[in-house]
Structures are given as structure tokens and as C-alpha cells.
Write a protein that holds these residues in place. Sequence first.
Motif, PDB file in Angstrom:
ATOM      1  N   GLN A   1     -18.737   9.126 -18.165  1.00 50.95           N
ATOM      2  CA  GLN A   1     -19.541  10.269 -17.765  1.00 50.95           C
ATOM      3  C   GLN A   1     -20.221  10.018 -16.425  1.00 50.95           C
ATOM      4  O   GLN A   1     -20.687   8.902 -16.156  1.00 50.95           O
ATOM      5  CB  GLN A   1     -20.609  10.570 -18.827  1.00 50.95           C
ATOM      6  CG  GLN A   1     -20.042  10.983 -20.174  1.00 50.95           C
ATOM      7  CD  GLN A   1     -19.347  12.333 -20.125  1.00 50.95           C
ATOM      8  OE1 GLN A   1     -19.775  13.241 -19.417  1.00 50.95           O
ATOM      9  NE2 GLN A   1     -18.265  12.467 -20.881  1.00 50.95           N
TER      10      GLN A   1
ATOM     11  N   ARG B   1     -22.675  15.698 -26.999  1.00 57.06           N
ATOM     12  CA  ARG B   1     -22.143  17.002 -26.600  1.00 57.06           C
ATOM     13  C   ARG B   1     -21.522  17.640 -27.833  1.00 57.06           C
ATOM     14  O   ARG B   1     -21.375  17.012 -28.871  1.00 57.06           O
ATOM     15  CB  ARG B   1     -21.077  16.858 -25.509  1.00 57.06           C
ATOM     16  CG  ARG B   1     -19.924  15.940 -25.913  1.00 57.06           C
ATOM     17  CD  ARG B   1     -18.906  15.765 -24.808  1.00 57.06           C
ATOM     18  NE  ARG B   1     -17.900  14.776 -25.144  1.00 57.06           N
ATOM     19  CZ  ARG B   1     -16.879  14.996 -25.947  1.00 57.06           C
ATOM     20  NH1 ARG B   1     -16.725  16.201 -26.487  1.00 57.06           N
ATOM     21  NH2 ARG B   1     -16.007  14.055 -26.215  1.00 57.06           N
ATOM     22  N   ARG B   2     -21.154  18.913 -27.723  1.00 57.66           N
ATOM     23  CA  ARG B   2     -20.500  19.596 -28.842  1.00 57.66           C
ATOM     24  C   ARG B   2     -19.110  19.023 -29.046  1.00 57.66           C
ATOM     25  O   ARG B   2     -18.336  18.864 -28.114  1.00 57.66           O
ATOM     26  CB  ARG B   2     -20.402  21.099 -28.574  1.00 57.66           C
ATOM     27  CG  ARG B   2     -19.821  21.887 -29.747  1.00 57.66           C
ATOM     28  CD  ARG B   2     -19.667  23.343 -29.353  1.00 57.66           C
ATOM     29  NE  ARG B   2     -20.947  23.953 -29.077  1.00 57.66           N
ATOM     30  CZ  ARG B   2     -21.718  24.500 -30.008  1.00 57.66           C
ATOM     31  NH1 ARG B   2     -21.336  24.495 -31.269  1.00 57.66           N
ATOM     32  NH2 ARG B   2     -22.869  25.050 -29.682  1.00 57.66           N
TER      33      ARG B   2
ATOM     34  N   LYS C   1     -29.185  16.019 -25.180  1.00 54.12           N
ATOM     35  CA  LYS C   1     -28.331  17.082 -24.652  1.00 54.12           C
ATOM     36  C   LYS C   1     -28.819  17.472 -23.261  1.00 54.12           C
ATOM     37  O   LYS C   1     -29.341  16.648 -22.523  1.00 54.12           O
ATOM     38  CB  LYS C   1     -28.288  18.254 -25.620  1.00 54.12           C
ATOM     39  CG  LYS C   1     -27.536  17.904 -26.924  1.00 54.12           C
ATOM     40  CD  LYS C   1     -27.130  19.137 -27.689  1.00 54.12           C
ATOM     41  CE  LYS C   1     -26.275  18.759 -28.894  1.00 54.12           C
ATOM     42  NZ  LYS C   1     -25.819  19.940 -29.659  1.00 54.12           N
ATOM     43  N   GLU C   2     -28.694  18.739 -22.893  1.00 54.61           N
ATOM     44  CA  GLU C   2     -28.955  19.164 -21.517  1.00 54.61           C
ATOM     45  C   GLU C   2     -30.403  19.588 -21.265  1.00 54.61           C
ATOM     46  O   GLU C   2     -30.864  19.603 -20.130  1.00 54.61           O
ATOM     47  CB  GLU C   2     -28.028  20.336 -21.142  1.00 54.61           C
ATOM     48  CG  GLU C   2     -26.541  20.041 -21.319  1.00 54.61           C
ATOM     49  CD  GLU C   2     -26.057  18.951 -20.394  1.00 54.61           C
ATOM     50  OE1 GLU C   2     -26.709  18.708 -19.359  1.00 54.61           O
ATOM     51  OE2 GLU C   2     -25.022  18.325 -20.699  1.00 54.61           O
TER      52      GLU C   2
ATOM     53  N   ASN D   1     -29.025  23.163 -28.421  1.00 56.90           N
ATOM     54  CA  ASN D   1     -28.835  22.825 -27.005  1.00 56.90           C
ATOM     55  C   ASN D   1     -29.980  21.935 -26.518  1.00 56.90           C
ATOM     56  O   ASN D   1     -30.158  21.756 -25.319  1.00 56.90           O
ATOM     57  CB  ASN D   1     -28.739  24.093 -26.144  1.00 56.90           C
ATOM     58  CG  ASN D   1     -30.049  24.873 -26.117  1.00 56.90           C
ATOM     59  OD1 ASN D   1     -30.974  24.567 -26.873  1.00 56.90           O
ATOM     60  ND2 ASN D   1     -30.120  25.875 -25.261  1.00 56.90           N
TER      61      ASN D   1
END
Length: 308
Positions: A13, A115-116, A144-145, A290
Motif C-alpha cells: 500500500q 478495507r472492504r 479506515k479512511e 467507513n
Amino acid sequence: MYNRILVVLDPNQDQQKALARAVKLARLEHSALTLFVSIYDFSYEMTTMLSGEERENMRKALIEEQREWAADLLKSFDVRDLTVNIEVVWHHRPFEAIIKATFDGGHDLIIKGTRRHDKLQSVIFTPTDWHLLRKAPCPVLLVKEHEWPPNGQIIGAVNAGAEDESHQSLNERIIAAGKQMSEILQAELHLLNCYPTAPLNMAIEIPEFDTSDYQANVRDYHQKSLATLADRHHIDHANLHVREGLPEDQVPALAEKIDAELVVLGTIGRTGFTAALLGNTAEHVIEQLNCDVLAIKPEGFKSPLKAS
């Protein structure tokens, strides 16, 4: 609360969300950090072109390369006055390597970016995240984000109506973790309690059964139970939420409504065939969120992967 944090890095990543989160938390908590990387290349194990010594040297070279990569990442962060170690291992099962490092280093929190996942793939090939939720010996923060703004919102997902001691104990641990994180992040703590809808078969089999009256009584019971739990922990009733439905639907809905940056919930660590068939509530919730998730283990939880 967290003295030693294990940060799981992902060499594949570009952005290391877990590291950014871990550095911020370490500065606020004065925690020691371990940057952890697990790598493996099956081709190095199977090739007949190299001798055993040559394969070992190649592994060492790759490990050193990843160590330098991790050290280079730190240059983008202010880690002055922080204790930071880097650990890179060669292991074909990342979750086992992470859990072993947690035991060996006495870490009390694992932070990992997530992540999903593709749902079908998740059933057949369980992601590392899911293994950690089920088997890690300490809390797991999945990143997450969503940012961590000051004066934000945190949700503690509890089962206030539970009468058994194990669930009541887990409620206490969730609230304690939620309050601690709300103090660290200067955020507001909300408590969410979900309760099930009336069984449809009861209305069909018993015509005189009044589902609306039944649901009103159930809701009233959960509201009173949550209020009692909140009073014990001095939590404002304005931040209490009682919702009908499944946690995997209601937790993400509330998180979106109040723009929560973190959800704290418990995970029972179901493993084996039952886990493959049904999964865990925490996992179903995480797939829909999220924002970050802090998964808390029950008191006395013992990882099925023992420390070596």
C-alpha cells in the motif's frame, strides 16, 4: 491505557493509515511503537536454482530491504521522544506472525489498516483482519479512511439488556475503552443498544399476539437498561441510542448519521466451522463502516494461538 502498540504495515500500500493513526495515539498516550512487517515469497522456498544457504541469504536481504523501507516511512512523521522499534519477519501466514509478535513483545494494542473485502472471497479465504478479530490476545484497532478530528464522535456498541455476566462484563470493557478514547481524542461518547424485531412466526402461530405491544415492552426494557448502564458511567442520556434491528445495520447507520470517527464494540472470537458459516457480529458491522473500529475482547479471553 495502551503502553505498547504493534503497528501492522502493508508493503503493498502507498499510504500507511495504521502508522499515521498509531503515531498520533502514541504521542497522546506516550506509548512505545513497534512497526511490524510480515513478508513471504513462495517462489524462494520452492526454487531448485538456489542452495539452502543462498535462499537464506535472499530472505535476509529482503527482510533488510523491508526494514529500510519501514525506517524511511518514519521520516514523514514526528516521532521525537517516542520509542520506536522495527520488526520484519518471514512468515507465510501474516496473522500468525502478528499474534506471535503481540505475545513476544507484550503489546496491548494492534493497529492495522483495513478495507472492504469481497464477501465471497472473505468466506472462502478469511482475511487477516478477521483472524485478528477472532484470535488476537488484545484489542485490535482497524483503521479506515475517516479522520480523527477534535471534538468528534465515538460510538460504544453495547448489549445493555443482557443478563448474563459475560455480556455485562463485555459492556463494561467497551464503555471503559470508549471513555478512554473519548478523553484521548477529546471526543463525545455515544452508547448504542440494538434489540431484535418481534419474531414473525409468533404473530402467525398466535393470532391474538400483539406485536406492537410486545415491541413497545422490549424497547422500554432496553431503554431502561441502557439508561441504568449510562448512569453508572456518568454518560449523558442525550447520547443514548436504542434502535430496533440488527447491529450490522444499525451501528453503521448511526455512525453515518453522527459522522463518528470510531466505533468501539466487543468480539466474542468465534472460530472454526461456526465462524466460517455465520461469521461474527463485529465482522459484519466492520464491513459496513467507513470509520475506524476498536474491537474489544471479553475478560479472560485466551487466544487459540499460544505464545511460543
